[in-house]
Design a protein around this motif. Structure first.
Motif, PDB file in Angstrom:
ATOM      1  N   ALA A  60      46.702  43.110  29.261  1.00 45.92           N
ATOM      2  CA  ALA A  60      46.636  43.299  27.806  1.00 45.92           C
ATOM      3  C   ALA A  60      47.977  43.767  27.257  1.00 45.92           C
ATOM      4  O   ALA A  60      48.416  43.327  26.190  1.00 45.92           O
ATOM      5  CB  ALA A  60      45.539  44.311  27.472  1.00 45.92           C
ATOM      6  N   LEU A  61      48.652  44.657  27.993  1.00 49.02           N
ATOM      7  CA  LEU A  61      49.947  45.177  27.551  1.00 49.02           C
ATOM      8  C   LEU A  61      50.999  44.081  27.492  1.00 49.02           C
ATOM      9  O   LEU A  61      51.782  43.999  26.538  1.00 49.02           O
ATOM     10  CB  LEU A  61      50.407  46.288  28.501  1.00 49.02           C
ATOM     11  CG  LEU A  61      51.779  46.915  28.212  1.00 49.02           C
ATOM     12  CD1 LEU A  61      51.764  47.639  26.863  1.00 49.02           C
ATOM     13  CD2 LEU A  61      52.172  47.874  29.323  1.00 49.02           C
ATOM     14  N   PHE A  62      51.025  43.212  28.499  1.00 46.60           N
ATOM     15  CA  PHE A  62      52.025  42.145  28.554  1.00 46.60           C
ATOM     16  C   PHE A  62      51.587  40.895  27.786  1.00 46.60           C
ATOM     17  O   PHE A  62      52.386  39.968  27.647  1.00 46.60           O
ATOM     18  CB  PHE A  62      52.315  41.770  30.011  1.00 46.60           C
ATOM     19  CG  PHE A  62      53.240  42.724  30.714  1.00 46.60           C
ATOM     20  CD1 PHE A  62      54.580  42.433  30.863  1.00 46.60           C
ATOM     21  CD2 PHE A  62      52.766  43.923  31.221  1.00 46.60           C
ATOM     22  CE1 PHE A  62      55.440  43.307  31.517  1.00 46.60           C
ATOM     23  CE2 PHE A  62      53.605  44.811  31.871  1.00 46.60           C
ATOM     24  CZ  PHE A  62      54.956  44.509  32.019  1.00 46.60           C
ATOM     25  N   GLN A  63      50.332  40.879  27.328  1.00 49.96           N
ATOM     26  CA  GLN A  63      49.804  39.753  26.555  1.00 49.96           C
ATOM     27  C   GLN A  63      50.051  38.415  27.262  1.00 49.96           C
ATOM     28  O   GLN A  63      50.620  37.480  26.691  1.00 49.96           O
ATOM     29  CB  GLN A  63      50.418  39.743  25.150  1.00 49.96           C
ATOM     30  CG  GLN A  63      50.073  40.983  24.338  1.00 49.96           C
ATOM     31  CD  GLN A  63      50.624  40.953  22.926  1.00 49.96           C
ATOM     32  OE1 GLN A  63      51.592  40.244  22.629  1.00 49.96           O
ATOM     33  NE2 GLN A  63      50.013  41.700  22.031  1.00 49.96           N
ATOM     34  N   LEU A  64      49.604  38.337  28.503  1.00 48.62           N
ATOM     35  CA  LEU A  64      49.774  37.103  29.271  1.00 48.62           C
ATOM     36  C   LEU A  64      48.897  35.984  28.707  1.00 48.62           C
ATOM     37  O   LEU A  64      47.813  36.246  28.162  1.00 48.62           O
ATOM     38  CB  LEU A  64      49.391  37.336  30.735  1.00 48.62           C
ATOM     39  CG  LEU A  64      50.337  38.164  31.605  1.00 48.62           C
ATOM     40  CD1 LEU A  64      49.827  38.170  33.036  1.00 48.62           C
ATOM     41  CD2 LEU A  64      51.755  37.633  31.559  1.00 48.62           C
ATOM     42  N   PRO A  65      49.323  34.736  28.852  1.00 47.98           N
ATOM     43  CA  PRO A  65      48.458  33.610  28.493  1.00 47.98           C
ATOM     44  C   PRO A  65      47.171  33.650  29.313  1.00 47.98           C
ATOM     45  O   PRO A  65      47.151  34.224  30.415  1.00 47.98           O
ATOM     46  CB  PRO A  65      49.314  32.387  28.858  1.00 47.98           C
ATOM     47  CG  PRO A  65      50.725  32.880  28.850  1.00 47.98           C
ATOM     48  CD  PRO A  65      50.659  34.312  29.299  1.00 47.98           C
TER      49      PRO A  65
END
Length: 294
Positions: A60-65
């Motif tokens: 969630a922090l890195f907002q990965l695809p």
């Protein structure tokens, strides 16, 4: 994606690795957990509950695809393996505990890995109706993970001398096959890997550090002995990236989902080595400052 390396080579490599693991296991390895129940319970709780929660937070922090997010969660759900046993031996952990944890984790992963993977798919919604571990694919995971290991245990039970003689050749052979297959998979998917490595290097490195630290410091905080904590650290911190890659590419049919495990599988070797030196130095300093307990 449909090359022989991924559809045939990866499952064969994993099968050899799991067979080699089975050659070194006996039923006593499962029974041995009674000697260190606290260490086993704490390690399993960290593996099954804490790490997926931390991984979810990092994703969630890195907002990965979505597909990469699912791959990270699959990696978090993957158990330890023979590499964890090796590192535990190098840094004076309780290798017997490692073997027991690996055996138990491999059995639990048959249920926990599909469960966490499907949960991640539901959360991140990768917009692929074919992506998911349904019952038939869960059975496939069971066969891939436990089938070769059970065969190895059977061979050891029926022919212990042969199992001892084959232990080293199988380990060497599994390493060679694994290197060839992974190298071929990387080369054939080089463009996809290069396009995503920058976004995955930091998150996989942080996840590896967090896994190792939780595996060591949480047991120590809860009163587990140092050697057992070292074993727990490597068992929890060194995930079976090969298993995650095999399931992602052959069961789910997605290269993108396998990318986090691929990047992690390289970085963890160096990070785990550095962490091992760190806790070894601390242990040496503690032993020099404290009297030896009986």
């Amino acid at each position: 994606m449909g090359s022989a390396l991924t559809t045939v080579g990866l499952p064969v490599a994993l099968g050899i690795i799991m067979f080699g693991l089975g050659l070194g296991l006996t039923l006593a390895d499962f029974a041995r957990v009674a000697k260190h129940p606290r260490a086993v319970i704490v390690a399993l709780a960290c593996q099954l509950l804490v790490l997926p929660a931390i991984c979810l937070g990092l994703v969630a922090l890195f907002q990965l695809p979505p597909l990469l997010a699912v791959g990270m969660m699959m990696l978090a759900a993957s158990p330890g393996g023979t590499v964890a046993n090796l590192y535990s031996h190098l840094f004076r952990g309780d290798v017997a505990l490692n073997i027991s944890l690996t055996a138990i984790n491999s059995v639990i992963a048959v249920v926990s890995l599909p469960l966490i993977t499907n949960l991640a798919i539901a959360i991140f919604d990768p917009f692929d109706d074919q992506l998911g571990l349904q019952l038939s694919k869960t059975v496939e995971v069971f066969l891939v993970v436990l089938g070769p290991a059970a065969l190895g245990m059977l061979v050891r039970r029926l022919a212990p001398g042969f199992a001892d003689r084959m232990d080293k050749p199988v380990r060497v052979g599994s390493f060679v096959v694994l290197v060839v297959v992974i190298a071929g998979a990387v080369i054939s998917n080089w463009d996809i890997l290069v396009a995503n490595v920058a976004s995955l290097a930091l998150i996989t490195a942080l996840f590896c550090v967090a896994s190792l630290a939780i595996g060591y410091f949480v047991p120590r905080w809860l009163g587990v002995g140092r050697r057992q904590a070292v074993a727990s650290s490597f068992e929890i911190g060194i995930h079976n990236a090969v298993l995650a890659i095999v399931i992602a590419q052959t069961v789910l049919g997605s290269i993108e989902v396998s990318l986090p495990a691929g990047v992690y599988g390289v970085l963890m070797l160096f990070i785990a080595g550095g962490f091992g030196w760190l806790i070894r130095d601390r242990r040496a300093a503690s032993d020099a400052a404290e009297p030896v307990a009986a």
